[in-house]
Structure formats: C-alpha cells, structure tokens
Write a protein that holds these residues in place. Structure first.
Motif, PDB file in Angstrom:
ATOM      1  N   GLN A   1       0.831  -1.206   0.000  1.00 52.36           N
ATOM      2  CA  GLN A   1       0.000   0.000   0.000  1.00 52.36           C
ATOM      3  C   GLN A   1       0.864   1.255   0.000  1.00 52.36           C
ATOM      4  O   GLN A   1       0.582   2.225  -0.725  1.00 52.36           O
ATOM      5  CB  GLN A   1      -0.937  -0.007   1.217  1.00 52.36           C
ATOM      6  CG  GLN A   1      -2.103  -0.963   1.071  1.00 52.36           C
ATOM      7  CD  GLN A   1      -2.959  -1.026   2.318  1.00 52.36           C
ATOM      8  OE1 GLN A   1      -2.469  -0.828   3.443  1.00 52.36           O
ATOM      9  NE2 GLN A   1      -4.240  -1.320   2.149  1.00 52.36           N
TER      10      GLN A   1
ATOM     11  N   LEU B   1       0.919   4.122  -2.885  1.00 50.92           N
ATOM     12  CA  LEU B   1       0.670   5.537  -2.575  1.00 50.92           C
ATOM     13  C   LEU B   1       1.775   6.437  -3.146  1.00 50.92           C
ATOM     14  O   LEU B   1       1.541   7.613  -3.432  1.00 50.92           O
ATOM     15  CB  LEU B   1       0.574   5.731  -1.053  1.00 50.92           C
ATOM     16  CG  LEU B   1      -0.687   5.172  -0.388  1.00 50.92           C
ATOM     17  CD1 LEU B   1      -0.526   5.164   1.133  1.00 50.92           C
ATOM     18  CD2 LEU B   1      -1.913   5.978  -0.779  1.00 50.92           C
TER      19      LEU B   1
ATOM     20  N   ARG C   1       3.813  12.974   1.847  1.00 50.76           N
ATOM     21  CA  ARG C   1       2.555  12.427   2.384  1.00 50.76           C
ATOM     22  C   ARG C   1       1.971  13.334   3.459  1.00 50.76           C
ATOM     23  O   ARG C   1       0.752  13.502   3.533  1.00 50.76           O
ATOM     24  CB  ARG C   1       2.817  11.028   2.956  1.00 50.76           C
ATOM     25  CG  ARG C   1       1.599  10.274   3.454  1.00 50.76           C
ATOM     26  CD  ARG C   1       0.990   9.422   2.379  1.00 50.76           C
ATOM     27  NE  ARG C   1       1.949   8.619   1.666  1.00 50.76           N
ATOM     28  CZ  ARG C   1       2.431   7.443   2.092  1.00 50.76           C
ATOM     29  NH1 ARG C   1       2.031   6.942   3.244  1.00 50.76           N
ATOM     30  NH2 ARG C   1       3.288   6.767   1.364  1.00 50.76           N
TER      31      ARG C   1
ATOM     32  N   TRP D   1      -0.246  16.109   2.148  1.00 51.71           N
ATOM     33  CA  TRP D   1      -1.608  15.768   1.753  1.00 51.71           C
ATOM     34  C   TRP D   1      -2.601  16.125   2.856  1.00 51.71           C
ATOM     35  O   TRP D   1      -3.711  16.564   2.572  1.00 51.71           O
ATOM     36  CB  TRP D   1      -1.715  14.269   1.460  1.00 51.71           C
ATOM     37  CG  TRP D   1      -0.964  13.812   0.247  1.00 51.71           C
ATOM     38  CD1 TRP D   1      -0.193  14.578  -0.572  1.00 51.71           C
ATOM     39  CD2 TRP D   1      -0.906  12.486  -0.270  1.00 51.71           C
ATOM     40  NE1 TRP D   1       0.345  13.819  -1.574  1.00 51.71           N
ATOM     41  CE2 TRP D   1      -0.066  12.517  -1.415  1.00 51.71           C
ATOM     42  CE3 TRP D   1      -1.454  11.272   0.107  1.00 51.71           C
ATOM     43  CZ2 TRP D   1       0.203  11.382  -2.181  1.00 51.71           C
ATOM     44  CZ3 TRP D   1      -1.173  10.142  -0.642  1.00 51.71           C
ATOM     45  CH2 TRP D   1      -0.363  10.196  -1.776  1.00 51.71           C
TER      46      TRP D   1
ATOM     47  N   GLN E   1      -7.518  11.612  -3.320  1.00 51.80           N
ATOM     48  CA  GLN E   1      -8.475  10.615  -2.838  1.00 51.80           C
ATOM     49  C   GLN E   1      -8.469   9.368  -3.716  1.00 51.80           C
ATOM     50  O   GLN E   1      -8.559   8.248  -3.218  1.00 51.80           O
ATOM     51  CB  GLN E   1      -9.888  11.220  -2.795  1.00 51.80           C
ATOM     52  CG  GLN E   1     -10.125  12.132  -1.616  1.00 51.80           C
ATOM     53  CD  GLN E   1     -11.564  12.609  -1.520  1.00 51.80           C
ATOM     54  OE1 GLN E   1     -12.472  12.011  -2.086  1.00 51.80           O
ATOM     55  NE2 GLN E   1     -11.770  13.704  -0.794  1.00 51.80           N
TER      56      GLN E   1
ATOM     57  N   VAL F   1      -5.387   7.323  -2.892  1.00 48.78           N
ATOM     58  CA  VAL F   1      -5.589   6.596  -1.630  1.00 48.78           C
ATOM     59  C   VAL F   1      -6.581   5.445  -1.825  1.00 48.78           C
ATOM     60  O   VAL F   1      -6.397   4.341  -1.299  1.00 48.78           O
ATOM     61  CB  VAL F   1      -6.074   7.565  -0.533  1.00 48.78           C
ATOM     62  CG1 VAL F   1      -6.438   6.807   0.745  1.00 48.78           C
ATOM     63  CG2 VAL F   1      -5.004   8.616  -0.234  1.00 48.78           C
ATOM     64  N   LYS F   2      -7.620   5.707  -2.602  1.00 52.96           N
ATOM     65  CA  LYS F   2      -8.628   4.669  -2.849  1.00 52.96           C
ATOM     66  C   LYS F   2      -8.014   3.450  -3.525  1.00 52.96           C
ATOM     67  O   LYS F   2      -8.325   2.308  -3.169  1.00 52.96           O
ATOM     68  CB  LYS F   2      -9.745   5.239  -3.734  1.00 52.96           C
ATOM     69  CG  LYS F   2     -10.841   4.237  -4.064  1.00 52.96           C
ATOM     70  CD  LYS F   2     -11.804   4.806  -5.086  1.00 52.96           C
ATOM     71  CE  LYS F   2     -12.778   3.745  -5.548  1.00 52.96           C
ATOM     72  NZ  LYS F   2     -13.627   4.191  -6.660  1.00 52.96           N
TER      73      LYS F   2
ATOM     74  N   ALA G   1      -2.266   5.818   4.917  1.00 50.64           N
ATOM     75  CA  ALA G   1      -2.829   7.157   4.660  1.00 50.64           C
ATOM     76  C   ALA G   1      -4.046   7.448   5.550  1.00 50.64           C
ATOM     77  O   ALA G   1      -4.912   8.239   5.191  1.00 50.64           O
ATOM     78  CB  ALA G   1      -3.207   7.293   3.189  1.00 50.64           C
TER      79      ALA G   1
ATOM     80  N   ILE H   1      -7.112  10.514   5.412  1.00 50.25           N
ATOM     81  CA  ILE H   1      -8.565  10.270   5.402  1.00 50.25           C
ATOM     82  C   ILE H   1      -9.229  11.039   6.541  1.00 50.25           C
ATOM     83  O   ILE H   1     -10.293  11.646   6.373  1.00 50.25           O
ATOM     84  CB  ILE H   1      -8.856   8.756   5.510  1.00 50.25           C
ATOM     85  CG1 ILE H   1      -8.366   8.048   4.248  1.00 50.25           C
ATOM     86  CG2 ILE H   1     -10.341   8.499   5.726  1.00 50.25           C
ATOM     87  CD1 ILE H   1      -8.481   6.542   4.282  1.00 50.25           C
TER      88      ILE H   1
END
Length: 595
Positions: free
Chosen positions: A52, A56, A104, A107, A140, A143-144, A214, A218
């Motif tokens: 993950q 990212l 990161r 964000w 988004q 991240v999704k 992340a 969120i």
C-alpha cells in the motif's frame, strides 16, 4: 521537449502528458493492487502495508488518478471551492508535477473543505453533495487505489453498490436467484438507512482502518468541513463522509461491512443461493438493502438485530422507507418492481417500476415539447442517447410490454411534432416527409427520421430494437484484483459481455468492438471503463481511407488524442491491433499441447 514514445517498449519515460505509456501505467497499478489483495487474503498484514505504501508513492497511480478525475469521472467539469478545473493536457501534466513534489504529510495539510450543493431527490427532498477540490479528488483516488483491494478481499458477497465490476443488474440477479428457484424466503424486510453518508461515526470508521498508511489523510478529509455554496462560511463535520467525494462510497461500504455476519448468514453457492440452516438472505446496494426470511416474525427479528448494529455506527433506519411485506405484494428496488405473481404456481418477475416508467415518459414529453420548433436532426440527436441508456438498463428484465408501450407513445409524440410543424399539409405528405423504412429492414415503414445530408438519414431508436437479454450475475467471491489465471480469464470473458448493454441497437459499433475483443489497443484496458469512446480511421480519410470495418478502431478519448498528438501511423496501429487479437486468442482459446 520530446513528444515521441515507443508504445511497444517495456520501459518508457514520459516527458509530457501526450507521451505517457498508458499500457505500462495500467499494468503497474494493476500488479500492485493484485499484490495487496493476495497478501490480505493470506492475512499477511505487514506485506499489505508495504505494498500500500508503495502504491501511494507510485507515479503510475498518480497519472491514472489524474486521468480518471479529469477525463473519465462525471464530475470532471464541476469545480470545488478553489474554482479550479483541469481541461488541457498541459494542465494535467503540471498537476502531476505538483503532486510529485508533495510529501505524504503535505496531503493532510492541503485538505480543503468541500463545496456543498443540493440536488433534488425523486421524493421531492434535496440530497446534499460535497464536492472536493480537484487536488483533493486526485489524492483521494490515489488513496482509494491503495485501500480498495485490501477491503475487496474482505467484503461480503451480498454487497454490490460502488464496488468494481459489480452493478445494479448483479444485485437484482441475486434477488432472482434467492427467491425465484427455492421460493422459501418470501417475506421481505425492505429498508434504507437515514442519511447514511452524513451520519457515519468517524471514530469507528478510523478505528476500522487500523494502521493504513494514509489513515491521517482520510481523517483530514473527514474533518475538513464544508461550505454552503455560494457562502464561504465553513461548517465543521463531526460525523459523516461527504457524498460526492471519490473515496466516500468506499468508506461507506467499509462502515456497513459486517451485515451478513451479524445476521448469521453463510454464503455457500457461487450464484448467491444460501442453502442449509441460514435463516436470512441479504442483498445490499450501498445504503439500500433487502433481507429475505421465511416468516414475518423473522423479518421483525432481523430489523431488531440490524437496528442495534447500525446504532453502534451512528446510523439508523429511515422510518418512511422501512417495510415488511410478502413478496406477492411487490417491492421497489433499484428502479425495478420485484413481485411474485400467481397463487398455485407463483412466478417471480422483475419489471421496470411503474413510477420510473411514468417519470421517463414525462421526461420524453418534455424534450419533445422543448424541441417543437427545432429541426428533426436536433430532436433525434438528443433523444437517441437517452432512449439507449434507459432501454439498456431495463432490457435484462421483463420489459417487452413496457418497451412496446413506450414505442407507441413515441410514435404519437413524433406525429404531433410533425403535424405542428406543417399544420396545413396532408397526412400522406407528413408521413412521406418524416417517416420511412430503415435500410435493410423489410418491415416497419413508420420510423421517424431526420436527414443528415442528401441521401443520408438518422432514425429515432425504437425501444423494441433492444432485445431482452438476461443478465448473468457475478460470481460471489470473484474480484478483478485477483490476478490468478482463472480469475483473469473469468473477467476477460465477463467484460466482453458488457457489449450489449453499451451498444444496444448500435450494430455497427458492436461489430467493430468485437473485432478488437472490446479492448483499447493503446492502453490495453477494457473499452467499458466509463471513459468517452471515439472511432478512429486507421488510414486517414485525407489519405484515401474509407469508412469500412477494416479501417476503423474504437479508442478511449484520451488514447485517441494521444494517437493524433504523437502522429502514430497506420502501420504501427495495425501492428498493435494484430498483437492485441493474437494475445486475446491465446488467452481465451489456449492451444492444448500435443502429447
């Protein structure tokens, strides 16, 4: 700046938006998503987090997210509070460079409040939509892509809304499989969750995400607040996830995960049947769900259990949308009427709901009246896509009678339109001027048409042209992120079956897409990813190319632009098509080795 790229190369460094190797970008993201899914299935959490984190940071993920947000998504022309829209390739490339320079932690700090607008609902109320800025939408989506495959490995088979390769048709097919064959669970709890997106508990949701890399980003989006457009006053959000955000549907599905478990349901069959000792069957599409049981008392029990379960998540039933009834009384679900007909040998039929048919007739009537002074070409051009979309949605169901009624209605509207334009002409003159028989058809001379140019006509589509095709439901545990050979062959064949819903009565486009196995030869992705499709002449018309099947190819809009910007020639494009067809034949029809 160099704008050329070798589309056959395994490595390609883009120097502009036009020179991006989309096939390589898609392959990179698909591979990482597959690794996350596989690691989660094996319960290797550290490996999941490592992949993950890599996704990212992936530039391929950033590029594909920009493409999706600015070229594919319906809201690509709707700005957020920053009033910024990305329309050109130059702006897309600048956005890519800007995101690449961010850390990161940045964000979290750049998360902006959403712009809240209201859209009307069918019941007359207003639905709040929170529209994030373009930058937030792209991040988004990044991240999704990292979070979704982890949860796709966990999600229950009864869940269909806002999930990859699962549709309304799949949910309705599961209802048919549950009820039509066994005919044992015929009592129904039909329920909707009150303000699901606006009331989800933040703490429980963030706790569920565990140590996702992340997670703080969120949290920043959830707590960013909103502005009631056009006011600039910011309102805080202590609960809910904005309906309209790219990642919001996934977060809602995560919050609602576990309904099957709390009801004690175990799915044993790939088709959705629940054999054995299961008391309930469940079908959920986002916040709208149906529970099937054998008696009314069991439905009331399911309501009590789910009511307590929802309260822990800050949610509750919408009282006006909760009902318990026998299937012989009928229910409304996803725009369809699901009802058991007959007493001695009852039959389950799924039809277009009368309310939806009535609303659609009103919409068609409004267009005819709005266009009453316009040329026939303008009328046909506006009506055909609307007819095709509505008919494609309902043609897997029992719709022949409704389609015939709509054709009758449209003929009368067309006649009134023509008569209004020429009140002093005879009926025979009007019939000859506006109605005719389509070339190749020996029947139905009463087709309304418009002249495009001398000798060329475009006909108004008839609903009866859309033959009823039963939808084959998705298998329960099949997921596009599963990169096993068995799974990939399943999805390749299934994606090809989307052809009929996409093209409907458009036979020429259907034939053309079949020739390329419903895949774009530039990015090697399915044609049916919601991006606008263009038809391209392999040999340009100015060079003598003709409008024949052998000289045409269907491409995504962005891939079509790339061909022209890079001046990809006839030979190179034909080579790509040849390799595409050869690879697909080997995948779908492998040759067995001779022993």
């Amino acid at each position: 700046m160099c704008n050329t790229i070798d589309l056959n190369s395994s490595m390609a460094i883009a120097t502009s938006w036009e020179s991006i190797h989309w096939k390589k970008m898609n392959a990179t993201v698909t591979k990482l998503r597959g690794k996350i899914y596989k690691a989660k299935k094996r319960n290797k959490i550290k490996l999941v987090r490592r992949f993950q984190d890599r996704l990212l940071r992936s530039k391929a993920n950033i590029l594909l997210s920009i493409r999706k947000v600015t070229s594919i998504n319906v809201g690509k022309r709707t700005p957020g509070l920053d009033k910024i829209l990305i329309k050109t390739n130059k702006e897309r490339w600048e956005l890519f460079n800007d995101i690449c320079q961010l850390k990161r932690s940045d964000w979290t700090s750049i998360a902006k409040p959403t712009k809240r607008i209201y859209i009307p609902k069918p019941n007359g109320k207003l639905r709040p939509l929170g529209i994030p800025s373009i930058m937030d939408r792209v991040i988004q989506n990044i991240v999704k892509n990292a979070l979704e495959p982890e949860w796709e490995a966990l999600f229950e088979s009864c869940s269909y809304g806002f999930r990859p390769s699962r549709s309304c048709h799949d949910a309705l097919t599961r209802i048919f499989n549950i009820t039509a064959r066994q005919k044992t669970r015929l009592w129904v709890l039909d329920a909707d969750i009150k303000g699901c997106f606006d009331n989800i508990d933040h703490n429980l949701l963030l706790e569920t995400l565990d140590d996702f890399p992340a997670k703080e980003v969120i949290k920043a989006w959830l707590k960013a607040g909103y502005c009631e457009f056009p006011s600039e006053e910011i309102f805080e959000t202590s609960q809910g996830t904005p309906q309209g955000g790219v990642i919001s549907p996934l977060l809602a599905n995560i919050a609602l995960h576990g309904m099957e478990k709390v009801l004690g349901i175990k799915t044993v069959s790939t088709t959705g049947h629940n054999y054995g000792s299961n008391k309930f069957s469940l079908v959920r599409y986002a916040d709208d769900f149906i529970v099937f049981a054998r008696t009314k008392e069991e439905c009331e029990e399911a309501k009590r259990v789910l009511d307590e379960w929802l309260k822990k998540r800050g949610l509750e039933f919408a009282p006006e949308k909760v009902s318990i009834r026998h299937l012989s009384e009928g229910i409304k679900f996803l725009g369809c009427s699901v009802r058991l007909y007959g007493k001695t040998n009852p039959t389950l039929l799924i039809k277009p709901h009368p309310e939806k048919v009535k609303a659609f007739r009103a919409r068609l009537r409004e267009i005819w009246l709005k266009k009453k002074g316009r040329a026939p070409l303008e009328v046909v051009t506006e009506l055909n896509p609307i007819i095709r979309g509505w008919a494609n949605y309902y043609n897997p169901f029992v719709s022949s009678e409704v389609f015939a009624g709509l054709d009758h209605f449209m003929w009368h509207r067309a006649w009134r339109y023509a008569k209004r334009r020429h009140p002093n002409k005879s009926h025979k003159w009007i019939a000859k001027k506006y109605f005719g028989r389509e070339i190749g058809s020996s029947r139905d001379k009463w087709r309304f048409y418009a002249e495009v140019n001398k000798g060329s006509r475009i006909f108004l589509i008839k609903f009866s042209n859309f033959k009823i095709r039963r939808h084959v439901g998705v298998k329960n545990l099949m997921c596009p992120d599963d990169l096993s050979k068995k799974s990939q062959m399943y999805w390749e064949k299934r994606n090809a079956n989307k052809q009929y819903r996409k093209w409907g009565a458009y036979e020429s486009r259907l034939k053309l897409s079949k020739k390329q196995y419903h895949i774009c030869p530039i990015c090697m992705e399915s044609l049916y990813n919601d991006e606008e499709l263009h038809v391209h002449h392999i040999k340009a018309k100015k060079d003598g190319g003709k409008d024949t099947y052998g000289n045409l190819v269907i491409l995504h809009e962005l891939c079509h632009r790339q061909i022209h910007s890079l001046k990809i020639g006839e030979k190179e494009l034909r080579d790509l098509l040849y390799k595409l067809r050869k690879n697909m034949k080997n995948k779908l029809f492998p040759v067995e080795p001779i022993e």
